[in-house]
Design an enzyme around this catalytic site. Structure first.
Site, mmCIF file in Angstrom:
data_model
loop_
_atom_site.group_PDB
_atom_site.id
_atom_site.type_symbol
_atom_site.label_atom_id
_atom_site.label_comp_id
_atom_site.label_asym_id
_atom_site.label_seq_id
_atom_site.Cartn_x
_atom_site.Cartn_y
_atom_site.Cartn_z
ATOM 1 N N GLY A 1 27.787 -25.110 12.639
ATOM 2 C CA GLY A 1 27.554 -25.180 11.036
ATOM 3 C C GLY A 1 26.588 -26.412 10.320
ATOM 4 N N GLN A 2 26.587 -26.310 8.946
ATOM 5 C CA GLN A 2 26.602 -27.583 8.622
ATOM 6 C C GLN A 2 27.527 -28.742 7.691
ATOM 7 O OE1 GLN A 2 25.135 -27.199 4.299
ATOM 8 N NE2 GLN A 2 24.635 -29.904 3.893
ATOM 9 N N ASP B 1 32.228 -20.959 17.824
ATOM 10 C CA ASP B 1 31.240 -20.446 16.689
ATOM 11 C C ASP B 1 30.882 -19.478 17.623
ATOM 12 O OD1 ASP B 1 29.347 -21.018 15.782
ATOM 13 O OD2 ASP B 1 29.735 -22.034 13.706
ATOM 14 N N ILE B 2 30.139 -18.186 17.417
ATOM 15 C CA ILE B 2 29.172 -17.543 18.481
ATOM 16 C C ILE B 2 27.808 -17.912 18.365
ATOM 17 C CG2 ILE B 2 29.964 -15.356 16.714
ATOM 18 C CD1 ILE B 2 27.947 -15.526 14.795
ATOM 19 N N TYR C 1 28.451 -12.929 -2.265
ATOM 20 C CA TYR C 1 28.944 -14.408 -1.400
ATOM 21 C C TYR C 1 30.135 -15.387 -2.889
ATOM 22 C CZ TYR C 1 28.926 -19.340 -0.593
ATOM 23 O OH TYR C 1 29.627 -20.381 -0.282
HETATM 24 P P1 NAD Z 1 27.460 -22.673 8.204
HETATM 25 O O1 NAD Z 1 25.949 -21.215 8.005
HETATM 26 O O2 NAD Z 1 26.736 -24.235 8.317
HETATM 27 O O3 NAD Z 1 27.544 -22.281 9.426
HETATM 28 C C1 NAD Z 1 28.374 -21.216 8.789
HETATM 29 C C2 NAD Z 1 28.746 -20.762 10.856
HETATM 30 O O4 NAD Z 1 29.100 -20.178 11.043
HETATM 31 C C3 NAD Z 1 27.859 -20.983 11.418
HETATM 32 O O5 NAD Z 1 27.122 -21.933 12.583
HETATM 33 C C4 NAD Z 1 27.402 -20.085 12.209
HETATM 34 O O6 NAD Z 1 27.309 -19.604 13.227
HETATM 35 C C5 NAD Z 1 29.056 -19.816 12.042
HETATM 36 N N1 NAD Z 1 29.788 -17.776 12.074
HETATM 37 C C6 NAD Z 1 29.044 -17.042 11.221
HETATM 38 N N2 NAD Z 1 28.957 -15.961 11.850
HETATM 39 C C7 NAD Z 1 30.180 -15.841 12.716
HETATM 40 C C8 NAD Z 1 31.116 -15.595 13.540
HETATM 41 N N3 NAD Z 1 31.474 -14.156 13.345
HETATM 42 N N4 NAD Z 1 32.582 -15.704 14.278
HETATM 43 C C9 NAD Z 1 32.095 -17.242 14.061
HETATM 44 N N5 NAD Z 1 31.111 -18.000 13.399
HETATM 45 C C10 NAD Z 1 30.441 -17.658 13.074
HETATM 46 O O7 NAD Z 1 27.781 -22.406 6.556
HETATM 47 P P2 NAD Z 1 27.919 -24.177 6.016
HETATM 48 O O8 NAD Z 1 28.434 -24.828 4.952
HETATM 49 O O9 NAD Z 1 29.064 -25.430 7.269
HETATM 50 O O10 NAD Z 1 29.279 -23.316 5.241
HETATM 51 C C11 NAD Z 1 31.208 -24.142 5.963
HETATM 52 C C12 NAD Z 1 31.967 -23.084 4.887
HETATM 53 O O11 NAD Z 1 31.713 -23.796 3.871
HETATM 54 C C13 NAD Z 1 31.520 -21.758 4.789
HETATM 55 O O12 NAD Z 1 32.830 -20.642 4.101
HETATM 56 C C14 NAD Z 1 30.910 -21.406 3.300
HETATM 57 O O13 NAD Z 1 30.612 -20.871 2.459
HETATM 58 C C15 NAD Z 1 31.782 -22.883 2.080
HETATM 59 N N6 NAD Z 1 30.383 -23.754 1.230
HETATM 60 C C16 NAD Z 1 29.892 -24.551 2.016
HETATM 61 C C17 NAD Z 1 29.255 -24.765 1.095
HETATM 62 C C18 NAD Z 1 27.395 -25.623 1.133
HETATM 63 O O14 NAD Z 1 26.844 -26.332 0.661
HETATM 64 N N7 NAD Z 1 27.111 -26.427 3.106
HETATM 65 C C19 NAD Z 1 29.274 -24.618 -0.522
HETATM 66 C C20 NAD Z 1 30.489 -24.543 -1.139
HETATM 67 C C21 NAD Z 1 31.223 -23.355 -0.135
HETATM 68 N N1 SER Z 2 26.100 -24.242 -1.149
HETATM 69 C C1 SER Z 2 26.750 -22.784 -1.394
HETATM 70 C C2 SER Z 2 25.373 -21.882 -1.560
HETATM 71 O O1 SER Z 2 24.146 -22.578 -1.917
HETATM 72 C C3 SER Z 2 27.408 -23.160 -2.235
HETATM 73 O O2 SER Z 2 28.067 -22.487 -1.882
HETATM 74 O O3 SER Z 2 25.330 -20.700 -1.374
#
Ligand code: NAD
Ligand code: SER
Length: 317
Positions: A12-13, A35-36, A141
């Site tokens: 993911g990101q 990851d999946i 969420y």
């Molecule tokens: P993302 O959606 O880009 O990545 C999440 C990854 O999890 C994806 O690659 C997806 O394929 C994988 N995934 C989904 N289901 C799965 C499963 N069953 N088993 C294994 N992998 C699985 O999210 P992100 O932005 O990288 O966020 C990562 C974490 O950080 C999350 O908990 C998110 O809530 C938290 N977060 C992100 C942000 C942001 O701005 N990016 C802000 C606040 C919190």
């Molecule tokens: N960037 C995240 C969202 O918008 C905040 O947790 O869901």
């Protein structure tokens, strides 16, 4: 065999950039990405397909690599979870329980699990939002992140689980694409500025939200995990702050480099989510407890994003 790190949700990101940095610090072979779905970039270390909801598969991978530290990133983000609330709750909560229970059973030693500014809701003070305040999240969420925070603290208090957490704001980087959040516009806007010189924004022009450049988020993540356990006084999740801006403000920044750039506004369901979140965050506890400080402001972020995407985007398309 040395202790190893497992990153779950690594494609993911955040995972894309976190794995890269962890491998630089701890060595390619000591950081297992999982990851999946397949990774966004070529891997220089081990990668496993792992569904975090499959406890048997999780234990197999943890034992195979002698994993002692887990970074749990798998989740449905705010906008995606609203489309499938039941699965959003299931994934966001049960992924956390599966990892917390491994630590409770002493199979692993340490966990990083991210929370979010989404734990706050419409009744939270919006400016300089304190660590401890009213929290009535209005998205599935946010509810899952708030419940997750309570469970992290509970597992620490009852079972001495070493779990550490940060309430990330919206994260912005050029190396990976965002995965369905309300703050995604702040990444998309840079892509569209370069590709088409205009952007239709799904939030309205004055919607100010807390944001952070990805390298600061990675720095915070690694630093909270490296900190001495006695310095981690908060076992729910820490507020951290980088910058705050609205679509109009970031547009004005981009125009300094791309004068012809234009934006139009077509707010959708995500507007209501954004309006329920803080505008700015007070992070004094993170500063005091484990020395948090951000490096990147809006002006530097804009330069970095535009410079790098100018190189990358023509290659991708
Ligand atoms: P993302 O959606 O880009 O990545 C999440 C990854 O999890 C994806 O690659 C997806 O394929 C994988 N995934 C989904 N289901 C799965 C499963 N069953 N088993 C294994 N992998 C699985 O999210 P992100 O932005 O990288 O966020 C990562 C974490 O950080 C999350 O908990 C998110 O809530 C938290 N977060 C992100 C942000 C942001 O701005 N990016 C802000 C606040 C919190
Ligand atoms: N960037 C995240 C969202 O918008 C905040 O947790 O869901």
């Amino acid at each position: 065999m040395v202790d190893r790190i497992l990153v779950i949700g690594s494609s993911g990101q955040i995972g894309t950039e976190l794995v890269e940095e962890l491998r630089t610090i701890y060595g390619n072979e000591n950081v297992i990405a999982s990851d999946i779905r397949e990774p966004q970039i070529a891997q220089n270390g081990p990668f496993e397909i792992l569904d975090i909801l499959n406890k048997v598969q999780l234990l197999e991978i943890v034992e195979k690599y002698n994993v002692k530290e887990v970074y749990l990133l798998a989740a449905l983000l705010s906008a995606t979870a609203e489309k499938n609330p039941s699965f959003g709750w299931d994934l966001n909560m049960n992924s956390l329980f599966n990892v917390l229970n491994l630590a409770k059973d002493k199979v692993i030693d340490k966990i990083f699990w991210p929370s979010s500014i989404a734990v706050f809701g419409p009744t939270t003070p919006k400016e300089n939002t304190p660590q401890y305040t009213i929290m009535e999240p209005s998205t599935v969420y946010g509810i899952s992140k708030q419940a997750g925070e309570r469970w992290c603290e509970y597992y620490h208090e009852k079972y001495n689980v070493d779990v550490r957490s940060i309430r990330y704001p919206g994260l912005i980087g050029y190396k990976s694409k965002p995965g369905g959040g309300t703050t995604d516009y702040a990444v998309d806007i840079f892509h569209q500025a370069i590709l088409s010189n205009n952007y239709e924004c799904f939030l309205s022009e004055n919607t100010t939200l807390p944001m952070m450049y990805m390298s600061d988020a990675i720095k915070a993540t690694i630093n909270i995990m490296k900190a001495d356990s006695s310095n981690i006084k908060i076992r729910s999740s820490y507020n951290i702050s980088g910058m705050s801006f609205s679509p109009k403000e970031i547009t004005n920044r981009i125009k300094k480099y791309i004068p012809g750039f234009s934006i139009s506004y077509k707010p959708d369901d995500r507007q209501k989510i954004a309006e329920s979140w803080p505008k700015s965050i007070n992070d004094q506890h993170a500063i005091k407890d484990w020395g948090w400080s951000p490096d990147i402001n809006l002006s530097t972020l804009t330069e970095i994003m535009l410079e790098n995407l100018k190189q990358l985007l023509p290659l991708e398309n």
